[in-house]
Design a protein around this motif. Structure first.
Motif, mmCIF file in Angstrom:
data_model
loop_
_atom_site.group_PDB
_atom_site.id
_atom_site.type_symbol
_atom_site.label_atom_id
_atom_site.label_comp_id
_atom_site.label_asym_id
_atom_site.label_seq_id
_atom_site.Cartn_x
_atom_site.Cartn_y
_atom_site.Cartn_z
ATOM 1 N N ARG A 78 -17.766 3.795 -4.369
ATOM 2 C CA ARG A 78 -17.108 2.767 -3.560
ATOM 3 C C ARG A 78 -17.581 2.909 -2.120
ATOM 4 O O ARG A 78 -17.454 3.984 -1.524
ATOM 5 N N ASP A 79 -18.128 1.844 -1.577
ATOM 6 C CA ASP A 79 -18.575 1.831 -0.177
ATOM 7 C C ASP A 79 -19.474 3.021 0.149
ATOM 8 O O ASP A 79 -19.227 3.763 1.106
ATOM 9 N N ASN A 80 -20.502 3.244 -0.660
ATOM 10 C CA ASN A 80 -21.456 4.342 -0.470
ATOM 11 C C ASN A 80 -20.800 5.715 -0.508
ATOM 12 O O ASN A 80 -21.290 6.670 0.083
ATOM 13 N N SER A 81 -19.673 5.826 -1.194
ATOM 14 C CA SER A 81 -18.989 7.108 -1.350
ATOM 15 C C SER A 81 -18.719 7.349 -2.824
ATOM 16 O O SER A 81 -18.529 6.407 -3.590
#
Length: 86
Positions: A39-42
């Motif tokens: 999610r969101d580069n995490s």
């Protein structure tokens, strides 16, 4: 944003992984299986859901309350009586 613990990605066979420090696992409540999502580069790790958690206790409570009878009548046919091999 809180300060995290730095870890190194390491090769594990054909995959890669990290070691998660014990204090973080204890704080998160993660014990065995995890669900991983991006999610969101995490990467988001959470304890895997246990869909049957609590079933044993629920079944025991049903038995204690004599609420564990079959809802449908047992129906058999002549095939069940004569053809089926138990």
């Amino acid at each position: 944003m809180s300060h995290g613990i730095r870890a190194r990605i390491t090769k594990i066979g054909n995959s890669q992984g990290i070691r998660i420090p014990k204090p973080l696992l204890e704080q998160s409540g993660i014990e065995e299986d995890v669900e991983i999502e991006v999610r969101d580069n995490s990467l988001i790790l959470r304890a895997a859901s246990r869909p049957r958690a609590g079933w044993q206790e629920a079944f025991e409570a049903m038995a204690d309350n004599n609420d564990d009878a079959l809802l449908d009548d047992s129906t058999t046919s002549t095939w069940d009586d004569h053809e089926w091999e138990w």
